[in-house]
Design a protein around this motif. Sequence first.
Motif, short mmCIF file in Angstrom:
data_model
loop_
_atom_site.label_atom_id
_atom_site.label_comp_id
_atom_site.label_asym_id
_atom_site.label_seq_id
_atom_site.Cartn_x
_atom_site.Cartn_y
_atom_site.Cartn_z
N ASP A 68 38.13 35.32 41.11
CA ASP A 68 38.89 35.53 42.34
C ASP A 68 40.26 35.24 42.17
O ASP A 68 41.32 35.99 42.64
N ALA A 69 40.64 34.39 41.18
CA ALA A 69 41.82 34.13 40.82
C ALA A 69 42.62 35.32 40.20
O ALA A 69 43.64 35.68 40.32
N LEU A 70 41.93 36.00 39.27
CA LEU A 70 42.30 37.04 38.64
C LEU A 70 42.60 38.25 39.50
O LEU A 70 43.14 39.16 39.23
N TRP A 71 41.56 38.49 40.48
CA TRP A 71 41.74 39.59 41.38
C TRP A 71 43.06 39.39 41.82
O TRP A 71 43.67 40.38 42.28
N ALA A 72 43.42 38.24 42.60
CA ALA A 72 44.56 38.04 43.18
C ALA A 72 45.73 38.25 42.10
O ALA A 72 46.83 38.61 42.67
N CYS A 73 45.47 37.90 41.14
CA CYS A 73 46.76 38.09 40.06
C CYS A 73 46.90 39.62 39.86
O CYS A 73 47.93 40.22 39.70
N TYR A 78 42.70 32.58 45.39
CA TYR A 78 43.81 33.59 45.56
C TYR A 78 45.36 33.10 45.27
O TYR A 78 46.02 33.50 44.63
N THR A 79 45.51 31.74 46.07
CA THR A 79 46.82 31.40 46.08
C THR A 79 47.15 30.93 44.71
O THR A 79 48.20 31.22 44.07
N GLY A 101 45.90 31.87 41.86
CA GLY A 101 45.98 33.02 40.97
C GLY A 101 47.41 33.71 41.12
O GLY A 101 48.07 34.11 40.28
N ILE A 102 47.90 33.80 42.36
CA ILE A 102 49.38 34.49 42.62
C ILE A 102 50.38 33.43 42.34
O ILE A 102 51.28 34.08 41.60
N VAL A 103 50.18 32.14 42.63
CA VAL A 103 51.36 31.31 42.07
C VAL A 103 51.54 31.18 40.78
O VAL A 103 52.41 31.51 40.08
N VAL A 104 50.32 31.18 39.99
CA VAL A 104 50.33 31.27 38.39
C VAL A 104 50.94 32.52 37.98
O VAL A 104 51.94 32.50 37.01
N SER A 105 50.59 33.73 38.32
CA SER A 105 51.25 35.01 38.16
C SER A 105 52.80 35.10 38.25
O SER A 105 53.33 35.43 37.49
N TRP A 106 52.85 34.69 39.53
CA TRP A 106 54.55 34.70 39.77
C TRP A 106 55.19 33.70 38.96
O TRP A 106 56.45 33.93 38.44
N ALA A 107 54.84 32.49 38.53
CA ALA A 107 55.45 31.64 37.72
C ALA A 107 55.59 32.09 36.21
O ALA A 107 56.76 32.30 35.72
#
Length: 160
Positions: A59-64, A129-130, A132-138
């Motif tokens: 799920d984290a990778l989907w959000a990423c 999701y949060t 995954g997205i925050v890690v991608s953003w960082a």
Amino acid sequence: MRSVRKSVIRKANREIKAKFSWKARAAYLIAVLVTILLGLGSRVYSSRLPEFVANHFGDALWACMIYLGLRMLWVNRQLSVALWGSLLFCFAIEFSQMYQAPWINHIRATTLGGLVLGKGFLTADLIRYTVGIVVSWALDQGCQKLAGSNTRRDNDKPLK
């Protein structure tokens, strides 16, 4: 004479922006494809992965992937636009899972429909999701700084 020089400079700047945009879009596309492969791998090989990874990383990778896809589309916009846009999109998809009409459940029953729309609402998915997205953003911010790209391409304001 001065206006001719300005128009030449503007044209050169547009060409530079166009070259940067296509290179950046290609890099984000590659990142999206790698993320898709990792996400599918986390589902296919879930029995071989640690339980925490198998339960949460898909799920984290989907959000990423959603974040990276928005960055690919909006390469000249601030990183925060993709951050908030991907959070909004992922949360909307998750909350849409509360709606269980037969026609949408038929779509969800397909492989692609299940991957995109999910099956049922889970509060834990919002957290995944949060993260995954925050890690991608960082990571995106870090890559931007490493590349020396600390300004927006469309108006030279600092990235935020």
